[in-house]
Design an enzyme around this catalytic site. Structure first.
Site, PDB file in Angstrom:
ATOM      1  N   THR A   1       0.864  -1.170   0.000  1.00 60.79           N
ATOM      2  CA  THR A   1       0.000   0.000   0.000  1.00 60.79           C
ATOM      3  C   THR A   1       0.906   1.226   0.000  1.00 60.79           C
ATOM      4  O   THR A   1       1.872   1.299   0.757  1.00 60.79           O
ATOM      5  CB  THR A   1      -1.027  -0.001   1.164  1.00 60.79           C
ATOM      6  OG1 THR A   1      -1.858   1.153   1.027  1.00 60.79           O
ATOM      7  CG2 THR A   1      -0.375   0.014   2.535  1.00 60.79           C
ATOM      8  N   GLU A   2       0.630   2.172  -0.904  1.00 64.69           N
ATOM      9  CA  GLU A   2       1.606   3.229  -1.169  1.00 64.69           C
ATOM     10  C   GLU A   2       1.791   4.178  -0.001  1.00 64.69           C
ATOM     11  O   GLU A   2       2.755   4.936   0.031  1.00 64.69           O
ATOM     12  CB  GLU A   2       1.251   3.990  -2.450  1.00 64.69           C
ATOM     13  CG  GLU A   2      -0.110   4.674  -2.441  1.00 64.69           C
ATOM     14  CD  GLU A   2      -1.170   3.835  -3.137  1.00 64.69           C
ATOM     15  OE1 GLU A   2      -1.154   2.594  -2.974  1.00 64.69           O
ATOM     16  OE2 GLU A   2      -2.017   4.431  -3.839  1.00 64.69           O
ATOM     17  N   ASN A   3       0.883   4.133   0.963  1.00 54.02           N
ATOM     18  CA  ASN A   3       1.094   4.955   2.146  1.00 54.02           C
ATOM     19  C   ASN A   3       2.045   4.304   3.145  1.00 54.02           C
ATOM     20  O   ASN A   3       2.068   4.681   4.312  1.00 54.02           O
ATOM     21  CB  ASN A   3      -0.242   5.324   2.803  1.00 54.02           C
ATOM     22  CG  ASN A   3      -1.118   4.134   3.093  1.00 54.02           C
ATOM     23  OD1 ASN A   3      -1.255   3.247   2.258  1.00 54.02           O
ATOM     24  ND2 ASN A   3      -1.708   4.087   4.266  1.00 54.02           N
TER      25      ASN A   3
ATOM     26  N   SER B   1       8.431   4.382  -0.150  1.00 57.50           N
ATOM     27  CA  SER B   1       7.309   3.630  -0.716  1.00 57.50           C
ATOM     28  C   SER B   1       7.144   3.913  -2.200  1.00 57.50           C
ATOM     29  O   SER B   1       6.924   2.996  -3.003  1.00 57.50           O
ATOM     30  CB  SER B   1       6.022   3.985   0.027  1.00 57.50           C
ATOM     31  OG  SER B   1       4.952   3.195  -0.437  1.00 57.50           O
TER      32      SER B   1
END
Lengths: 221, 231, 221, 231
Positions: free
Chosen positions: C57-59, C99
């Site tokens: 998840t990019e966060n 990320s």
């Protein structure tokens, strides 16, 4: 920054230890500091224990402690000169890109470097003599030169042949351009300012005598 | 040297009108609400805010916007189900918006902290967000030139700080905190807990104290405080 | 990659669940995968427990688990859609620059994204309708579009007005150029290859019928 | 997906002649000696090695150089008190040398892993190491344009891996490992210890497993093993 020059013609030049003490005394409490390989490393020995100065080593650590002794020696914990060191409470490890980002981003307050030559405008030459048979090796010198808010040079003012190392223009290959803010030598201390080179102290000599031996115009602080 | 501030207002002394403020958080996760509340109390105006979103509900960043203190917001994703404060200001022409792809936002902030002057970036090539920007083909791939985003002030929420300013974060609340901390003239961090130097393992420090100017303890909400007490 | 087209004209279009199942089945075991906000998120529900697929998840997380329930809900642990999630054994947290470096550096194997339009050459439009009163919001869409080795699009083939979303050239603002490798829709699956658009499966329709409804030349796999 | 290799030779299958190999370590700290020994046994020739130094004493990287398998070395600091193997090869004209400032080396490797096409960098401006390179003045400061350094193979030493390939390092042996792991087509890591997935706190992972193709356990030397057993 200019301060009134303190001339001390009646004593000898600073010893290496006195030079390191001088620099240590000028590092503001709480600073983040990188000390170059060799002589500059000895500045650490003279920092007051309560100075709050935090030492950075470019191979990935803040909060570096003194050299390791005996059982403290750990091959995984070394300084930039590959000498085993210790860690202090509040230390942090990080990888090389983060370590150099820290330097290059201007987060270090002070770094202290040796030099072959420094120009009056703050150019630094300290990585390569340029001799044909020398193997070039730069390490982190160029990153340090441009990376700290203040770059202090620690050197003798004259080489073994008596040639000045504070020069109008470096003849050795450059490490960085206009990056040095202060030069600490055995016989005098200099601030490199936009107005020119200011002598802030002399040891065993006078400003007048320095003027006769250097090709750089000198201002008295 | 990291200063431990007595409260959020003390931590935010000296914010000037017109400042660029980097505000951590991804939605509400990692949003430094107590610091934002203190920023509102400074009365500083004409701010540029850089943050991933443009506020949620009526608290934190949304409250700062509602107070009329923000001239421009730079973010990747302003529009959310609960971004009514921003939406109304935007439609009324009362706030300027610059949309930046999320990865560019993160990398541009990192670049500011790392001394990079600009970088060729693969994101956004051929899209409206790259219009007017310099492009270059390198090794057969197209890139857009992107510039650093610096802040006068960064407001970050972390989990634990030691007295040297070393920081630990908590889960995905880490998000933009570590890069924003590197990219501002003054970085102020609110933490759930402050510990002595030496209490954090040097191997696990996420943000070294060199990037942290001021720390202030703002104990977490009840639920989190209970969780923290349990372990 | 081309495979023989499997035409299934005698069934209805895929349901949303079947579409998610279809995509899940095509993700190679052990892949690192990012699932976009909305419909693509549901693909996770159909990954085999022993698939070894690791969700990004990019966060700031690898090893994201399913949605959090009840006491598991933690406001500090959310996915890119800001929905509370859980962590799996072997997860890792990292900051936003790390990320997105992971994505932009091409380390993800697959990402699955929704779309307003996809062109036959793989251009993607999924972030902005371009309508004058719409508030633009891009999030990580442009980074995801260029960042994964394979970008799968998950969408209906036609919009509510019956207009095709697989088009010769996108009319909506682009998210990325030439980035989509495969398109999964309710009525057909397409591989976008250097040779053209290859239909690999149909559901409730035939390649012939699709040819009559799309302005993109179609090859049968 | 990370593969756990049975031994260093299995971990290094398929290295081609002419490969570019990123080799972690700062001097001997973090140098993946057992992997380098296995690389020697592959017999791969004409290699380009990217590493901070050019070998110490007669082991590890120095042995690879002595074996005549390296055509070119890219490093920041070749000359050390114990770099006699490199020194002799260099003076005999048997190895090519590219000197890169240490920070540029690290940042260029990071750029390769992060998809950056090139970046404007403040280090080296006006020096011989920037000769012939593109320069640009941005916001009044001069920069040199630097390009990514990618590897076909990265050899990294870490301390602990889990079965997902997540890595922890040990003290300053971390150095180049985390960036090199991101920048190669195939990343092979030797570790002192392998643990189950879930045994490493997700908050403290330094290199996530996505960057790690193969892990092999090479128990540390006696001293370290004892230290490890003690704590």
């Amino acid at each position: 920054m200019t301060t009134a020059t303190i001339e001390q013609p009646d004593r000898g030049p600073l010893t290496r230890t006195e030079l390191a003490q001088q620099i240590a005394a000028d590092i503001p409490p709480g600073s983040y500091v990188n000390l170059g390989i060799g002589q500059p490393t000895t500045v650490a020995d003279h920092l007051a224990p309560d100075s709050g100065v935090v030492l950075h080593t470019e191979n990935g650590m803040l909060g570096m402690g003194r050299a390791a002794q005996g059982d403290e020696v750990d091959p995984d914990l070394v300084n930039a000169g590959k000498v085993p060191v210790t860690e202090t409470p509040g230390a942090a490890y990080f990888h090389h890109a983060d370590s150099f980002a820290m330097m290059r981003g201007g987060h270090l307050d002070v770094c202290v470097l040796g030099a072959f030559q420094v120009s009056g405008t703050g150019d630094l030459a300290n990585w390569h003599t340029g001799e044909p048979d020398a193997i070039p090796a730069v390490g982190g010198a160029m990153d340090l030169a441009i990376g700290a808010k203040d770059v202090f040079v620690m050197m003798t003012l004259f080489d073994k042949q008596g040639r000045a190392k504070l020069v109008p223009s470096c003849t050795y290959p450059l490490t960085g351009v206009g990056c040095v803010s202060r030069v600490y030598t055995d016989v005098a201390t200099f601030d490199l300012t936009p107005d020119g080179v200011v002598v802030t102290a002399t040891f065993g000599t006078t400003v007048e005598e320095l003027r006769s031996r250097l090709d750089v115009p000198l201002l008295a602080g | 040297m990291t200063e431990i501030a007595s409260d959020p207002d003390a931590a935010l002394k000296g914010v000037a009108d017109g400042a660029t403020v980097l505000v951590g958080g991804f939605g509400t996760a990692g949003q430094p609400v107590e610091l934002i509340d203190a920023l509102i109390r400074t009365g500083a105006r004409d701010l540029t805010v850089v943050s991933n979103n443009a506020g949620n509900g009526d608290h934190g960043l949304a409250a700062l916007l509602a107070a009329g203190q923000v001239r421009k917001i730079v973010c990747s994703f302003p529009r959310q189900s609960d971004s009514w404060v921003f939406d109304a200001l935007y439609r009324a022409g009362k706030i300027e918006l610059e949309v930046v792809p999320q990865g560019n936002l993160a990398e541009r902030i990192r670049a500011a902290g790392a001394g990079i002057g600009a970088f060729f970036c693969p994101t956004g090539v051929g899209t409206p967000l790259a219009e007017g920007k310099e492009t270059r083909t390198i090794d057969g791939r197209d890139y857009v030139l992107e510039y650093p985003i610096r802040g006068d002030l960064a407001l970050v929420k972390a989990h634990v700080a030691d007295t040297r300013g070393n920081l630990l974060y908590r889960k995905t609340a880490r998000n933009f905190g570590p890069v924003m901390a590197t990219a501002a003239t003054t970085t102020v961090v609110q933490v759930d807990r402050l510990v002595d130097a030496g209490a954090i393992d040097p191997e696990v420090v996420v943000t070294p104290g060199i990037f942290v100017d001021r720390v202030v303890v703002c104990p977490a909400s009840t639920e989190l405080a209970e969780e923290g007490a349990a372990g």
